[in-house]
Design an enzyme around this catalytic site. Structure first.
Site, PDB file in Angstrom:
ATOM      1  N   ARG A 185     -38.993 -62.920  45.531  1.00  0.00           N
ATOM      2  CA  ARG A 185     -39.933 -62.079  46.292  1.00  0.00           C
ATOM      3  C   ARG A 185     -39.263 -60.844  46.874  1.00  0.00           C
ATOM      4  NH1 ARG A 185     -44.853 -62.740  48.423  1.00  0.00           N
ATOM      5  NH2 ARG A 185     -44.805 -64.991  48.289  1.00  0.00           N
TER       6      ARG A 185
ATOM      7  N   GLY B   5     -41.483 -67.406  45.124  1.00  0.00           N
ATOM      8  CA  GLY B   5     -41.216 -66.468  46.202  1.00  0.00           C
ATOM      9  C   GLY B   5     -39.801 -66.491  46.736  1.00  0.00           C
TER      10      GLY B   5
ATOM     11  N   GLU C 288     -50.121 -72.854  38.889  1.00  0.00           N
ATOM     12  CA  GLU C 288     -50.511 -71.490  38.503  1.00  0.00           C
ATOM     13  C   GLU C 288     -50.289 -71.285  37.013  1.00  0.00           C
ATOM     14  OE1 GLU C 288     -48.598 -68.304  40.623  1.00  0.00           O
ATOM     15  OE2 GLU C 288     -49.492 -68.869  42.529  1.00  0.00           O
TER      16      GLU C 288
ATOM     17  N   ASP D  45     -37.126 -67.281  45.349  1.00  0.00           N
ATOM     18  CA  ASP D  45     -36.144 -66.829  44.359  1.00  0.00           C
ATOM     19  C   ASP D  45     -36.168 -65.317  44.166  1.00  0.00           C
ATOM     20  OD1 ASP D  45     -35.446 -69.449  43.879  1.00  0.00           O
ATOM     21  OD2 ASP D  45     -36.231 -69.518  41.839  1.00  0.00           O
TER      22      ASP D  45
END
Length: 160
Positions: free
Chosen positions: A25, A21, A87, A23
């Site tokens: 988003r 995020g 993830e 980096d």
């Protein structure tokens, strides 16, 4: 737009976006998400901020399992996030076990740094001395596998 895969399984999401995020988003990932949704592609993006030290949420794991395709945006600080690495581990597991497609985007990083865990990816692993060896090995295997996939390499605003 989510539809049946090759089996009778009904995908909930067409695309799961995996990204770091802080980096990407507010720039690349935001634009990608907007373009996908404008095209009618059901896209899952985790919009919640992550508290440091928290484990990946079961609902996020479920979203990965229920997605036909995962788009992984590898950025400079991607491997500095245990959350992102968890993830990715789940994404690659679903790719092997359920045939899900994985589309990597190498955003201002060299694909070989992802595959070999060098550069900023190697620096991140040097800081994971307090993480179990099994978990680190899963992360490394997932990065090696994903880094070896054909994808897009974005440098200085251009796909190369």
């Amino acid at each position: 737009m989510a539809s049946s895969g090759t089996s009778s399984f009904q995908w909930r999401w067409d695309v799961f976006l995996c990204f770091r995020g802080e980096d990407t988003r507010l720039n690349f990932t935001d634009h990608l998400y907007s373009a996908l949704t404008r095209m009618g592609i059901d896209t899952f993006r985790d919009d919640e901020g992550l508290e440091r030290g928290r484990e990946i949420q079961p609902s996020l794991l479920k979203a990965i399992e229920d997605s036909m395709i995962s788009v992984v945006v590898f950025s400079e600080n991607y491997a500095h996030s245990k959350w992102c690495l968890d993830e990715l581990d789940k994404i690659m597991q679903c790719s092997r076990e359920k045939g899900q497609k994985v589309l990597p985007i190498f955003y201002h990083v060299d694909p070989s740094d992802v595959r070999k865990q060098t550069g900023s990816f190697g620096e991140a692993f040097a800081r994971y001395g307090n993480v179990t060896e099994e978990r680190v090995l899963r992360w490394r295997a997932a990065l090696t596998e994903a880094g070896g996939l054909s994808g897009w390499h974005v440098q200085h605003g251009h796909v190369i």
